[in-house]
Each structure stands twice: as structure tokens, then as C-alpha cells.
Design an enzyme around this catalytic site. Structure first.
Site, PDB file in Angstrom:
ATOM      1  N   MET A 159     -11.708  -5.242   5.825  1.00 50.48           N
ATOM      2  CA  MET A 159     -10.496  -4.574   6.138  1.00 50.48           C
ATOM      3  C   MET A 159     -10.723  -4.783   8.052  1.00 50.48           C
ATOM      4  SD  MET A 159     -10.220  -2.074   4.253  1.00 50.48           S
ATOM      5  CE  MET A 159      -9.322  -0.793   5.673  1.00 50.48           C
ATOM      6  N   SER A 170       0.478  -1.058   0.147  1.00 47.24           N
ATOM      7  CA  SER A 170      -0.398   0.142   0.033  1.00 47.24           C
ATOM      8  C   SER A 170       0.747   1.117  -0.022  1.00 47.24           C
ATOM      9  CB  SER A 170      -0.847  -0.124   1.260  1.00 47.24           C
ATOM     10  OG  SER A 170      -1.438   1.575   1.050  1.00 47.24           O
ATOM     11  N   MET A 226     -12.398   5.330  -0.991  1.00 49.71           N
ATOM     12  CA  MET A 226     -12.446   5.470   0.547  1.00 49.71           C
ATOM     13  C   MET A 226     -13.179   6.894   0.853  1.00 49.71           C
ATOM     14  SD  MET A 226      -9.296   4.295   3.019  1.00 49.71           S
ATOM     15  CE  MET A 226      -8.722   3.575   1.590  1.00 49.71           C
ATOM     16  N   ASP A 231      -6.485  -5.561   4.817  1.00 52.61           N
ATOM     17  CA  ASP A 231      -6.078  -4.481   4.961  1.00 52.61           C
ATOM     18  C   ASP A 231      -5.725  -3.911   5.912  1.00 52.61           C
ATOM     19  OD1 ASP A 231      -5.078  -1.935   3.972  1.00 52.61           O
ATOM     20  OD2 ASP A 231      -6.625  -1.710   3.108  1.00 52.61           O
ATOM     21  N   GLY A 232      -4.938  -3.603   6.858  1.00 47.87           N
ATOM     22  CA  GLY A 232      -4.399  -3.070   7.563  1.00 47.87           C
ATOM     23  C   GLY A 232      -4.331  -4.540   8.624  1.00 47.87           C
ATOM     24  N   HIS A 257      -1.166  -1.230  -3.668  1.00 54.10           N
ATOM     25  CA  HIS A 257      -2.832  -0.977  -3.084  1.00 54.10           C
ATOM     26  C   HIS A 257      -2.618   0.697  -3.298  1.00 54.10           C
ATOM     27  CE1 HIS A 257      -6.036  -1.126  -0.416  1.00 54.10           C
ATOM     28  NE2 HIS A 257      -5.768  -0.230   0.073  1.00 54.10           N
ATOM     29  N   MET A 264      -9.025   8.267  -0.105  1.00 52.57           N
ATOM     30  CA  MET A 264      -9.457   8.902   0.828  1.00 52.57           C
ATOM     31  C   MET A 264     -10.421  10.094   0.167  1.00 52.57           C
ATOM     32  SD  MET A 264      -7.796   8.442   4.584  1.00 52.57           S
ATOM     33  CE  MET A 264      -6.442   6.338   4.203  1.00 52.57           C
ATOM     34  N   HIS A 320      -8.298   1.510  -3.861  1.00 46.54           N
ATOM     35  CA  HIS A 320      -9.152   1.035  -2.658  1.00 46.54           C
ATOM     36  C   HIS A 320     -10.292   2.388  -2.258  1.00 46.54           C
ATOM     37  CE1 HIS A 320      -9.169   0.346   1.791  1.00 46.54           C
ATOM     38  NE2 HIS A 320     -11.010   0.488   1.206  1.00 46.54           N
ATOM     39  N   ASP A 347      -4.715   4.168  -2.148  1.00 49.49           N
ATOM     40  CA  ASP A 347      -6.116   4.491  -0.746  1.00 49.49           C
ATOM     41  C   ASP A 347      -6.798   5.706  -1.075  1.00 49.49           C
ATOM     42  OD1 ASP A 347      -6.241   2.574   1.263  1.00 49.49           O
ATOM     43  OD2 ASP A 347      -4.072   2.628   1.077  1.00 49.49           O
TER      44      ASP A 347
HETATM   45  C1  DX5 Z   1      -6.180   2.168   5.832  1.00 51.03           C
HETATM   46  C2  DX5 Z   1      -5.930   1.859   4.658  1.00 51.03           C
HETATM   47  C3  DX5 Z   1      -4.818   0.961   3.778  1.00 51.03           C
HETATM   48  C4  DX5 Z   1      -3.495   1.215   4.301  1.00 51.03           C
HETATM   49  C5  DX5 Z   1      -2.805   0.129   5.829  1.00 51.03           C
HETATM   50  O1  DX5 Z   1      -7.369   2.747   6.090  1.00 51.03           O
HETATM   51  O2  DX5 Z   1      -6.851   1.321   3.469  1.00 51.03           O
HETATM   52  O3  DX5 Z   1      -4.446   0.952   3.266  1.00 51.03           O
HETATM   53  O4  DX5 Z   1      -2.538   1.504   3.915  1.00 51.03           O
HETATM   54  O5  DX5 Z   1      -1.678   0.556   6.469  1.00 51.03           O
HETATM   55  P1  DX5 Z   1      -1.027  -0.894   7.505  1.00 51.03           P
HETATM   56  O6  DX5 Z   1      -0.448  -1.764   6.498  1.00 51.03           O
HETATM   57  O7  DX5 Z   1       0.106   0.395   8.004  1.00 51.03           O
HETATM   58  O8  DX5 Z   1      -1.664  -1.071   8.268  1.00 51.03           O
HETATM   59 ZN    ZN Z   2      -6.322   0.118   1.905  1.00 44.95          ZN
END
Ligand code: DX5
Ligand code: ZN
Length: 226
Positions: A141, A12, A72, A179-180, A37, A41, A70, A39
Site C-alpha cells: 500500500m 481500480s 479492507m 496500490d495508491g 482491482h 471496505m 482487496h 476494493d
Molecule cells: C485505496 C484503494 C485503492 C484506490 C486507489 O484505499 O485500495 O485501490 O482505488 O486509488 P488511486 O489510484 O486513485 O490512488
Molecule cells: Zn485497493
């Protein structure tokens, strides 16, 4: 049971060094990553704002790997037509991000992007059950979305197990991504529960020995369950 479903490692870039994003992505690929990946937001679905189309173009220019976007964001399908200009994408939509997830997945697919489905930690698997026939990938998640570097929520393991049981009983190839909080200690737990794709940000880009070592460490940890 997991060995029949090949393992994918998905770094990610939320935790990448954005001063050298292209290099970090190239190192992830050279280290054996299977996808990237990405992200997105929007400051509404989650509090923070990250990046969108122009950064996606930069990542695409840096790698030929598939990219999992992803979303969000509220109403993620609003972005499908624009993002469809980028090759080899999956767009992962939150079931909580729209009142009509079926239409959302359909719009993503008709734009030419592969749709996938995800759910927040407090959303039960039942909320996506009816939609599973519409996707070939689901993302569990294991942190509350919004930030990297959070701790893996162990209480999400039964969700992964439930989805894996559904996959195996229906003999499907449903991809189950997680993820997470995926690090060397939690990757084996997610893999043993039936995950096929391990997404990791800080565990890979924050690795003391560099990005390649980060990818290798997550893969080795997940493979250690045999
Ligand atoms: C969180 C993201 C993840 C994030 C994960 O909201 O969707 O993809 O990058 O980070 P780590 O692996 O550090 O938990
Ligand atoms: Zn993510």
C-alpha cells in the site's frame, strides 16, 4: 531486473463511473488491462463502506479478466466461501485485519480463491516476512487505505525494493503489486523499484481521454524505464 517480470496493469474500479460500471470495466479490458482491482471496505477496518458480492457479480459478468478483491475489512476470510462462487479471483488480505493471518490465508485458499497478502503504510515488511511462503502475491500500500485519489507515499519505495530483492534472491515469481497514487509520474518509480502489478484508480478512470487512454498511459509510463 524488472524486465524479467512482466508488467500487469490493474484498474481500480473505486474510481469508475458506477452509472456505467460494466462499460468502464469493458473499456479497461479493451484498453489492455490485465486484471480488475475491486476494493471492499466495511466501515470498520477503514471508515468507508464500498461494495461487495452483488457488485462483484456484476463486474464478473462484464469481464473475463482476473479480479483482485482487496479486502479492507476485518476478518476477510469470513467472505471467502461466498466469494468463491465467482471465478478467477484473488483475495488480498491485510495482515492488520486479523489476529491469525496464517489461518486467514489458509481459509481463503481452501475456499478455492487465490490468497494474497497486503500491508498498510505503517506496517513494516518484517510483519509479513514469515508469511511470504504462503502466497505468490504481495501488495504494498502506497497510501493509507480508505480512499482513491490520494498522493503516492514515496517513502514506501524501499518496501517494494526489499520485497523485490527477496524475490530475486530466492528466484521466485512473487508478484509485487502496488496500490495508491499510481499515475504517470509515479508508475515508473514503482516499476523501477521492482513492482510487477500497478493498481490505479483515479489515474485510469479519471483520465481526461478516457479509460483506454488511462490504461495505456500507465503502461507506457512504467515501460519507459526500459
Ligand atoms: C485505496 C484503494 C485503492 C484506490 C486507489 O484505499 O485500495 O485501490 O482505488 O486509488 P488511486 O489510484 O486513485 O490512488
Ligand atoms: Zn485497493
Amino acid at each position: 531486473m524488472t524486465s524479467s517480470h512482466p508488467l500487469k496493469i490493474s484498474p481500480s474500479i473505486l474510481s469508475a463511473d458506477f452509472g456505467r460500471l460494466a462499460e468502464d470495466v469493458a473499456e479497461a479490458e479493451a484498453g489492455g488491462a490485465d486484471e480488475i482491482h475491486f476494493d471492499v471496505m466495511d466501515g470498520q477496518f477503514v471508515p468507508g463502506i464500498t461494495f461487495g458480492f452483488v457488485v462483484l457479480q456484476a463486474v464478473r459478468a462484464a469481464t473475463s479478466l482476473p479480479i483482485d478483491v482487496h479486502m479492507m475489512v476485518k476478518e476477510p476470510a469470513r467472505y471467502a466461501a461466498e466469494y468463491a462462487a465467482i471465478s478467477n479471483l484473488t483475495m488480498t488480505a491485510h495482515v492488520e485485519s486479523t489476529n491469525d493471518i496464517e489461518a486467514t490465508l489458509r481459509e481463503i485458499e481452501s475456499s478455492g480463491i487465490r490468497p494474497a497478502l497486503t500491508l498498510n503504510p505503517d506496517t513494516p515488511v518484517d510483519a509479513i516476512m514469515a508469511m511470504l511462503a504462503n502466497v505468490d502475491r504481495v501488495l504494498v500500500m502506497t497510501v493509507v487505505p480508505g480512499a482513491g485519489g490520494q498522493s503516492f507515499m514515496h517513502e514506501m519505495l524501499p518496501k517494494i525494493e526489499a520485497l523485490a530483492a527477496l524475490r530475486d534472491s530466492s528466484h521466485s515469481n512473487l508478484e509485487i503489486a502496488v496500490d495508491g497514487g499510481i499515475k504517470v509520474d509515479t508508475a515508473p518509480l514503482a516499476r523501477a523499484a521492482g513492482a510487477t502489478t500497478l493498481i490505479s484508480g483515479s489515474g485510469i478512470f479519471g483520465h481526461a481521454d478516457g479509460v483506454r487512454a488511462g490504461v495505456a498511459s500507465i503502461r507506457a509510463a512504467a515501460d519507459s524505464i526500459g
